[in-house]
Design an enzyme around this catalytic site. Structure first.
Site, PDB file in Angstrom:
ATOM      1  CD  GLN C 130     -65.228 -40.317 -18.374  1.00 64.44           C
ATOM      2  OE1 GLN C 130     -65.738 -39.749 -17.422  1.00 64.44           O
ATOM      3  NE2 GLN C 130     -65.827 -40.424 -19.543  1.00 64.44           N
ATOM      4  N   GLY C 131     -60.910 -42.599 -18.841  1.00 64.26           N
ATOM      5  CA  GLY C 131     -60.523 -43.422 -19.989  1.00 64.26           C
ATOM      6  C   GLY C 131     -61.647 -44.360 -20.374  1.00 64.26           C
ATOM      7  CB  SER C 133     -64.153 -42.689 -25.962  1.00 62.21           C
ATOM      8  OG  SER C 133     -65.434 -42.227 -25.666  1.00 62.21           O
ATOM      9  CD  GLU C 248     -73.774 -34.813 -17.080  1.00 62.62           C
ATOM     10  OE1 GLU C 248     -73.436 -34.254 -16.034  1.00 62.62           O
ATOM     11  OE2 GLU C 248     -73.546 -34.355 -18.203  1.00 62.62           O
ATOM     12  CB  SER C 373     -73.957 -39.012 -30.294  1.00 56.73           C
ATOM     13  OG  SER C 373     -74.859 -40.080 -30.507  1.00 56.73           O
TER      14      SER C 373
END
Lengths: 390, 365, 390, 365
Positions: C130-131, C133, C248, C373
């Site tokens: 997965q790219g 961030s 998710e 976060s």
């Protein structure tokens, strides 16, 4: 490091201690004594006490002699705070006047104001209230809506103040009023010194969750005040207020520590009484409170050092407020946790009265709200001390 | 997998909640709070709860009850907590549970219909001053059918017609005993709780006659304590959720510094954490109630988790309520202190958060 | 309440459990086993394992049969998660592809993409990274700076991605790229499916504070990708990303609980070994962790119920993330607190190796940062669940 | 009232801090961290510290020391903590303190000048595996001048020429004993701490010859533990302050969502709370050091407060450092993990935060 006081300061301590020992009735040292009195009785006793103390030369410790003070050092003030708490002397009824108003008047008051206001305040002949917060202006003082309209040489004031300590006993009130119609936020405000003994001013007690009424509300309905009874210039009320609040020096930390540490000991004694003092979890929680109280004491010595060296404390008072208020509240949380079901009962045993504990316990919820909430203080520390962006 | 309330259970919850809103709102609660010398047991409320089956929920059908389980009972407890409702509901339900679990057929027939109908108020006395909530804290002895000793704190002893007392016999074994109001040697003393939504007292027994529950042995004492812990946790969860909901609603609208207080991130994050905590506490109470209903092998863990999590959640949510109402929440006229004081009084009952954690360690170490 | 699985689901559990018992080597169950292998050995073993598992019909549990899945229920997926953890099966190497990319392709992929991508992914023939961030776009995905410029029927991609799981083993990478020059924030992005086995793509391991390298960095230097290798429409990358992240589902909570609960038991065992299990303070801290882990388990049952009823979980996944990540991190804080000085030593005794504990411990610091976060999750809960103003 | 460092003490602090910045910066620290099999004792650093008198600070002037107090020594410890500096400074200083407190004139003459000059590395072994830091956790026995048993964890045992060992005699009384490197029956085993800025090992004694310190009685053991607690707390306070300062500086500049991360209120409040906590911990260390220097009657309370507050502050500040650097702080290449790991390794030494709190309860209940 030198944590001793000067010989002169220690001499003062001895004098004060001796005088207190001779003048504090034994019954005052009984836990919960003041709660047994009616509000009026309590007030009158404290006013009388204050007059005696002033006559004996133990008021205005750090004030210049010209204002009736003792001309003492910051160290003497710290000793005064410590010894009066230790001796169970009651807190002055004129606390807001003495702490905030008097030094502001000494700094920027007119000669008339200095002459007329300070002496009677010191002798408790005139009790001063503070009129800052309003129902819509709590943490946000700049939202003040109480307005004053000039009528000849007087302002006619309308509006409502809340969270006013001693509202029912006040003679005069220093009040932030919007004197410039249509002004916004920090502009157009004035610090008016209003006589509370007039038909346009009504004070009502504000009953708190504890059942007590340390606070009150003050309603202004066409109340009148001379335009000259303004502290600082008309329209400069925000500046006056900020100067006034800067006298919250945190230097009373020594007295606070002494008081809170006694409460810690009282709670430990109750824990022992109810068989909870050997519980390792209870011991951890109480000791955690003690750590913060001891830190408050060290911090008070640090602040006193800064004051003695003439340093500007600036935003450090926000740190002081956070430390004492959170530590005090945590101590009473610990009381509840440690005593368990017994903590919630006024009479867990026929011979035990926990009402005074409940009064402190419930009062402890307020200290993180008034005088700038913990949230406001954290903003100040983050922005002004740490330099984080707004 | 169905971890949720059924439609019937949700309807039951709504019924009780709506009844409180219509017939016993916060003004009515205030009436009880401001009359500390009153018995704290308003009959309108009591009769209404009885009419809805809220007292009969756990009583078997053959004794005029609804024969439902703790999942249903916690629905009622949560609604009462959310409404900070006064009265001896939990005390009475637990007294009935003692009879259901440990009473003889005759004892059940005699008492259960009256308890289910609200005709008799019951209460339970399971612990002495300063003691633990696991049977070890009992300070009443039994000898030859006579009780001696004391119990504290006991909910609503002054209005209870029937008291289920945990007492220790000569061999040191705890058991359950029935004492009727007015029994000889029984003294009730008001302990004056600061939680105005309850009335609490201490009981003294001096050669007080008592009738043993048929199988009121140690197991029954533990079973009763577990049920008390879960229903008390349900009340606390109700308090917590309502405190949080009211705080969020207030802070959404209240302006300071020209913006809603609820737009300040520090408040948002604190309220978000509370929402997670209260939600988890709701889950935990539901699971523990179901575990007791189904005699799950993990019941003891589930009860301790629910007791611990619910009391922490209520403690924190009601503390935040006062802080985040900012001033007004500290006044007597505001309702925040009802929630705050109720949470603090109930948090340590049937085991404090720390006691439950110690139990968890004992169960899993 | 009915916390049982269906007979069919329990039948599946038995089959799976039997197969796992026969196929998991005993050495895999030894604590710290995987840490003894080199990164490449570990990867190859896991790839081989995955192929065997797929062949036996235990991959893609909930996927439609047409995509090579088992067509099972959400309950079976929960059982799968639980049993594989219980049996010490390694986590799949294709976790991001299987969890996020595959369902997104099933939802909005072209027929070619469905045919070409899903099968090989399931059999681990193609490992997907997965790219998302970037160094300047962590919590703020919309700040993506990697750019793609159209050249004929291909995009030429330049930029850098970071925090890429399995970067050193990846064959392909689903990447958010700014394909519209000069676009800002959420606009002008596309989700490109880029072949990593080309000269313009370089992957470097990113060593973490634990010393391990679960993550890597991926550098694009004139990397090329066909314009048709875009998931969703060109310029609609933000929408594709949000859909992708919505998978998710938090339904893996049952497996997470099983794993964390085993870690709790492992920590308790170490506390016993070092004489710390009788300490009342240590017991409190570990039990506090257990409370949160059990709540995670209940929450997983709640989520599973919602999924089975076809309800939209929406922002509830933020609550799930907060609960598991904070509980997991707290558990490892407890490990340190409870074991004291011994916690910080790899070999407190000659016969004890705490390295695997340290790996988990240090890893636990990352889980409150990646995948949104804790601060971002709290914003989401406050604004989207509680409705507090932005 | 003067609760502050003198100008001389501030100058001393600056000297050490500047020395580290110039001669042993974070790149040099990284060199030690990335060579875990090395001795972790770079001589450039050691000689520099010796040149500045950092090793001599507490040694009496008649033994070539500076004859200063713990307030001065904590200045050094804080600077070393802030610089996450490796090496056996604390171990050596404590060995010298043992000699100063409890050694005979001859023992002092023999060892103190060498320790003060950095010619000999010292260390202390005051506790056995899993034990408490109050003398009760000693697992070394002494009989006829021979030691048997083990001690763990011990700082830098592999490079120490002199080891001060706490051992219990036949009557159960703890005392202090000198063991020289290479003594018979002495085994050193590397325990591999994850804190790369230290080297830690376990010692095994098998009939190892040892020389008693002249007045190395229980009082001396307690005095040494107290000094260790305060200087370790000072190191932790240095770590905490530096971690916080670096985090604040980073978050002031780093942008996310178009604004500096440090403008988010949730971060601001967390950092403000940490600032208050670290400041209080600094006060507490200063007070405890002064209390030991002046033999204040409240010394035991002061030491426990400092130990507890400093380890909590460092624990929390370094955890926050990783969280609020957001990703980059979790990488090996970043320095955050130096601070984080050092804080966690040192937090439980000479008494964990919880052990210090229990001591406070014992002192005030």
């Amino acid at each position: 490091m030198d944590l001793t006081y000067t010989a002169e300061e220690e001499q003062f301590r001895q004098e004060l201690r001796t005088w207190l020992a001779e003048n504090i009735p034994t019954e005052w040292t009984r836990p919960g004594y003041w709660a047994t009195l009616s509000d009026t009785e309590s007030f009158e006793k404290r006013r009388e006490w204050e007059a005696r103390k002033t006559a004996a030369g133990f008021s205005g410790i750090q004030w210049p002699v010209e204002y009736g003070g003792r001309g003492g050092t910051p160290g003497m003030k710290a000793i005064y705070d410590e010894e009066t708490v230790r001796a169970h002397a009651p807190q002055t009824v004129n606390v807001l006047g003495l702490t905030f108003l008097a030094p502001t008047i000494m700094a920027i008051g007119t000669e008339e104001q200095k002459a007329e206001i300070i002496g009677p305040m010191l002798r408790n002949e005139v009790i001063w209230c503070q009129g800052f917060s309003e129902p819509g202006a709590g943490s946000d003082l700049a939202a003040v809506a109480t307005r004053g309209v000039l009528d000849g040489d007087e302002y006619v004031v309308n509006g409502q103040k809340i969270w006013t300590t001693n509202a029912m006993h006040g003679d005069k009130i220093f009040t932030i009023v919007r004197t410039e119609a249509g002004s916004e936020k920090h502009k157009g405000l004035s610090m008016l010194l209003i006589d509370m003994n007039q038909p346009g001013v009504e004070a009502r007690p504000l009953k708190q969750m504890s059942g007590a009424s340390e606070f009150g509300e003050v309603f202004f309905t066409d109340a009148r005040v001379k335009a000259t009874d303004c502290l600082g210039e008309i329209g400069q009320g925000w500046r006056t207020a900020m100067l006034l609040l800067s006298f919250e020096r945190g230097a009373s930390g020594v007295g606070q520590y002494t008081e809170f540490r006694r409460q810690y000991d009282d709670i430990v004694a109750q824990a022992k009484r109810f068989g909870r003092a050997d519980d390792p979890v209870a011991r951890q929680e109480l000791a955690r409170c003690l750590v913060e109280l001891e830190c408050l004491r060290y911090h008070a010595m640090h602040i006193l050092t800064q004051v003695e060296q003439g340093k500007d404390l600036g935003s450090e008072s926000s740190m002081t407020k956070l430390q004492w208020s959170e530590a005090f509240q945590d101590l009473w949380e610990a009381f509840e946790h440690v005593l368990g079901p017994e903590a919630t009962l006024a009479a867990p045993r026929p011979d035990v009265d926990l009402s005074p504990f409940h009064a402190q316990d419930h009062w402890s919820r307020s200290v993180t709200i008034w005088g700038g909430s913990s949230q406001v203080q954290r903003n100040i520390v983050a922005e002004r001390v740490l330099g984080l962006p707004r | 997998m169905f971890f949720a309330l059924t439609d019937e259970q949700q309807a039951f919850a709504s019924t009780v909640t709506e009844f409180l809103a219509d017939r016993f709102d916060l003004e009515a609660v205030r009436g009880v709070v401001e009359d500390p010398d009153g018995d704290g047991h308003p009959l309108t409320l009591w009769k209404g709860l009885a009419d809805q089956g809220a007292l009969a929920v756990l009583v078997p059908e053959e004794h005029d009850g609804l024969g439902l389980g703790l999942v249903d009972a916690q629905v009622v407890a949560r609604a009462l907590g959310a409404g900070v409702a006064p009265g001896p509901w939990l005390a009475t339900v637990l007294a009935a549970e003692a009879l259901r679990i440990a009473g003889s057929a005759e004892q059940q027939s005699r008492w259960l219909p009256a308890l289910a109908a609200g005709e008799t108020v019951g209460t339970v006395a399971l612990r002495g001053e300063g003691g633990a909530w696991d049977g070890s804290g009992i300070t009443v002895d039994v000898n030859d059918g006579r009780l001696n000793g004391s119990a504290s704190p006991v909910d609503y002893p002054a209005v209870a017609g029937l008291i289920v007392v945990a007492a220790t016999d000569a061999s040191g074994t705890p058991g359950l005993y029935l004492v009727e109001a007015g029994a000889s040697g029984l003294t009730v003393r008001d302990q004056h709780t600061y939680d105005g939504t309850a009335r609490v007292g201490a009981l003294e027994f001096a050669d007080t006659p008592a009738e043993p529950l048929a199988s009121g042995d140690t197991v029954a004492v533990q079973a009763l304590l577990a049920r008390g812990a879960v229903l008390n946790a349900a009340d606390l969860v109700g308090v917590a959720r309502e405190a949080l909901t009211r705080t969020v609603a207030y802070d959404r609208d209240r302006n300071q510094f020209g913006v809603p207080v609820g737009s300040f991130q520090a408040l948002k994050h604190a309220l978000a954490d509370l929402h997670v905590a209260v939600t988890m506490a709701e889950h935990a109470v539901l699971f523990a109630a179901h575990a007791l209903d189904t005699d799950d092998p993990g019941t003891a863990i589930a009860v301790a988790v629910a007791g611990s999590k619910a009391s922490d959640a209520a403690w924190n949510a009601t503390g935040a309520m006062i802080q985040f109402f900012g001033g007004i929440g500290f006044t007597w006229e505001h309702e925040a202190h009802f929630f705050y004081k109720r949470a603090r009084r109930r948090a340590p009952l049937f085991g404090s958060s720390a006691e439950h954690r110690e139990a968890l360690a004992a169960l899993t170490f």
